[in-house]
Motif scaffolding. Structure first.
Motif, PDB file in Angstrom:
ATOM      1  N   ALA A  75      43.296 111.659 -31.940  1.00 50.91           N
ATOM      2  CA  ALA A  75      43.037 112.328 -30.662  1.00 50.91           C
ATOM      3  C   ALA A  75      42.323 111.394 -29.697  1.00 50.91           C
ATOM      4  O   ALA A  75      42.682 111.317 -28.516  1.00 50.91           O
ATOM      5  CB  ALA A  75      42.211 113.583 -30.894  1.00 50.91           C
ATOM      6  N   LEU A  76      41.323 110.676 -30.176  1.00 48.46           N
ATOM      7  CA  LEU A  76      40.572 109.792 -29.287  1.00 48.46           C
ATOM      8  C   LEU A  76      41.417 108.624 -28.805  1.00 48.46           C
ATOM      9  O   LEU A  76      41.349 108.229 -27.640  1.00 48.46           O
ATOM     10  CB  LEU A  76      39.321 109.273 -29.995  1.00 48.46           C
ATOM     11  CG  LEU A  76      38.197 110.279 -30.178  1.00 48.46           C
ATOM     12  CD1 LEU A  76      37.083 109.689 -31.028  1.00 48.46           C
ATOM     13  CD2 LEU A  76      37.648 110.734 -28.847  1.00 48.46           C
ATOM     14  N   LEU A  77      42.200 108.061 -29.686  1.00 51.29           N
ATOM     15  CA  LEU A  77      43.023 106.918 -29.281  1.00 51.29           C
ATOM     16  C   LEU A  77      44.115 107.339 -28.294  1.00 51.29           C
ATOM     17  O   LEU A  77      44.479 106.581 -27.404  1.00 51.29           O
ATOM     18  CB  LEU A  77      43.650 106.245 -30.503  1.00 51.29           C
ATOM     19  CG  LEU A  77      42.662 105.488 -31.391  1.00 51.29           C
ATOM     20  CD1 LEU A  77      43.349 104.967 -32.633  1.00 51.29           C
ATOM     21  CD2 LEU A  77      42.011 104.345 -30.624  1.00 51.29           C
ATOM     22  N   ARG A  78      44.593 108.549 -28.442  1.00 50.06           N
ATOM     23  CA  ARG A  78      45.649 109.035 -27.553  1.00 50.06           C
ATOM     24  C   ARG A  78      45.085 109.383 -26.178  1.00 50.06           C
ATOM     25  O   ARG A  78      45.673 109.059 -25.150  1.00 50.06           O
ATOM     26  CB  ARG A  78      46.310 110.260 -28.175  1.00 50.06           C
ATOM     27  CG  ARG A  78      47.471 110.785 -27.346  1.00 50.06           C
ATOM     28  CD  ARG A  78      48.002 112.105 -27.856  1.00 50.06           C
ATOM     29  NE  ARG A  78      46.980 113.130 -27.661  1.00 50.06           N
ATOM     30  CZ  ARG A  78      46.614 114.017 -28.575  1.00 50.06           C
ATOM     31  NH1 ARG A  78      47.172 114.039 -29.747  1.00 50.06           N
ATOM     32  NH2 ARG A  78      45.669 114.905 -28.317  1.00 50.06           N
ATOM     33  N   ASP A  79      43.907 110.018 -26.152  1.00 48.52           N
ATOM     34  CA  ASP A  79      43.384 110.568 -24.904  1.00 48.52           C
ATOM     35  C   ASP A  79      42.314 109.718 -24.229  1.00 48.52           C
ATOM     36  O   ASP A  79      41.926 110.014 -23.112  1.00 48.52           O
ATOM     37  CB  ASP A  79      42.794 111.968 -25.158  1.00 48.52           C
ATOM     38  CG  ASP A  79      43.856 112.937 -25.655  1.00 48.52           C
ATOM     39  OD1 ASP A  79      45.039 112.723 -25.341  1.00 48.52           O
ATOM     40  OD2 ASP A  79      43.494 113.891 -26.360  1.00 48.52           O
ATOM     41  N   ASP A 124      39.342 104.078 -22.844  1.00 50.88           N
ATOM     42  CA  ASP A 124      38.509 102.967 -23.288  1.00 50.88           C
ATOM     43  C   ASP A 124      38.630 102.830 -24.810  1.00 50.88           C
ATOM     44  O   ASP A 124      37.741 103.199 -25.569  1.00 50.88           O
ATOM     45  CB  ASP A 124      37.056 103.188 -22.877  1.00 50.88           C
ATOM     46  CG  ASP A 124      36.228 101.933 -23.040  1.00 50.88           C
ATOM     47  OD1 ASP A 124      36.721 100.960 -23.667  1.00 50.88           O
ATOM     48  OD2 ASP A 124      35.086 101.911 -22.553  1.00 50.88           O
ATOM     49  N   ARG A 125      39.740 102.292 -25.244  1.00 49.95           N
ATOM     50  CA  ARG A 125      40.044 102.227 -26.677  1.00 49.95           C
ATOM     51  C   ARG A 125      39.099 101.319 -27.447  1.00 49.95           C
ATOM     52  O   ARG A 125      38.799 101.576 -28.606  1.00 49.95           O
ATOM     53  CB  ARG A 125      41.483 101.793 -26.890  1.00 49.95           C
ATOM     54  CG  ARG A 125      42.459 102.843 -26.434  1.00 49.95           C
ATOM     55  CD  ARG A 125      43.889 102.360 -26.535  1.00 49.95           C
ATOM     56  NE  ARG A 125      44.760 103.410 -26.074  1.00 49.95           N
ATOM     57  CZ  ARG A 125      45.676 103.992 -26.828  1.00 49.95           C
ATOM     58  NH1 ARG A 125      45.857 103.593 -28.052  1.00 49.95           N
ATOM     59  NH2 ARG A 125      46.421 104.943 -26.336  1.00 49.95           N
ATOM     60  N   ALA A 126      38.590 100.280 -26.835  1.00 53.76           N
ATOM     61  CA  ALA A 126      37.703  99.352 -27.541  1.00 53.76           C
ATOM     62  C   ALA A 126      36.422 100.063 -27.979  1.00 53.76           C
ATOM     63  O   ALA A 126      36.003  99.954 -29.137  1.00 53.76           O
ATOM     64  CB  ALA A 126      37.377  98.150 -26.661  1.00 53.76           C
ATOM     65  N   LYS A 127      35.806 100.792 -27.071  1.00 56.96           N
ATOM     66  CA  LYS A 127      34.590 101.531 -27.417  1.00 56.96           C
ATOM     67  C   LYS A 127      34.890 102.631 -28.434  1.00 56.96           C
ATOM     68  O   LYS A 127      34.109 102.887 -29.339  1.00 56.96           O
ATOM     69  CB  LYS A 127      33.956 102.146 -26.164  1.00 56.96           C
ATOM     70  CG  LYS A 127      33.246 101.149 -25.293  1.00 56.96           C
ATOM     71  CD  LYS A 127      32.567 101.843 -24.129  1.00 56.96           C
ATOM     72  CE  LYS A 127      31.856 100.840 -23.221  1.00 56.96           C
ATOM     73  NZ  LYS A 127      31.237 101.485 -22.067  1.00 56.96           N
ATOM     74  N   THR A 128      36.037 103.275 -28.272  1.00 59.64           N
ATOM     75  CA  THR A 128      36.426 104.336 -29.192  1.00 59.64           C
ATOM     76  C   THR A 128      36.604 103.773 -30.595  1.00 59.64           C
ATOM     77  O   THR A 128      36.105 104.337 -31.577  1.00 59.64           O
ATOM     78  CB  THR A 128      37.731 105.014 -28.732  1.00 59.64           C
ATOM     79  OG1 THR A 128      37.517 105.569 -27.439  1.00 59.64           O
ATOM     80  CG2 THR A 128      38.163 106.096 -29.697  1.00 59.64           C
ATOM     81  N   LEU A 129      37.296 102.656 -30.695  1.00 62.44           N
ATOM     82  CA  LEU A 129      37.509 102.041 -32.008  1.00 62.44           C
ATOM     83  C   LEU A 129      36.191 101.616 -32.644  1.00 62.44           C
ATOM     84  O   LEU A 129      35.990 101.786 -33.849  1.00 62.44           O
ATOM     85  CB  LEU A 129      38.460 100.842 -31.888  1.00 62.44           C
ATOM     86  CG  LEU A 129      39.933 101.188 -31.747  1.00 62.44           C
ATOM     87  CD1 LEU A 129      40.752  99.932 -31.461  1.00 62.44           C
ATOM     88  CD2 LEU A 129      40.444 101.865 -33.011  1.00 62.44           C
TER      89      LEU A 129
END
Length: 105
Positions: free
Chosen positions: A68-72, A75-80
């Motif tokens: 869900a986080l990667l899709r929505d 800011d993918r770097a912080k999410t990862l």
């Protein structure tokens, strides 16, 4: 319909002595909630001692959260990075739980 997995019929009975005044209070609550005394006692115990979350449920939730986080999240770097930290915390939790279980053996 009764959930047989939650209340299997093959559980050995447990004799419990209940003081008369407590029995009256349980019966009063059971009547008010349209339950048997047995069901009222189980409901009170479930409320007092809720089931602990299963580690597998936490892991499943983590996977769903990751997708869900990667899709929505733009800011993918912080999410990862946050997910990696969460995964490390989960690994540490698993180790702690397994150590505790081995200590009880």
């Amino acid at each position: 319909m009764v959930d047989e997995s939650k209340y299997p019929t093959r559980i050995a009975p447990y004799g419990l002595r209940i003081p008369p005044d407590l029995k009256v209070r349980i019966q009063t609550a059971a009547d008010a909630n349209s339950r048997t005394m047995h069901s009222e006692i189980l409901a009170a115990l479930e409320e007092k001692f809720p089931a602990q979350p299963q580690l597998s449920n936490v892991e499943s939730s983590l996977v769903l959260l990751k997708f869900a986080l990667l899709r929505d999240n733009p800011d993918r770097a912080k999410t990862l990075m946050a997910l990696r930290e969460l995964e490390e915390d989960l690994k540490d939790l698993k180790k702690h739980i397994y150590r505790g279980l081995k200590a009880e053996d």
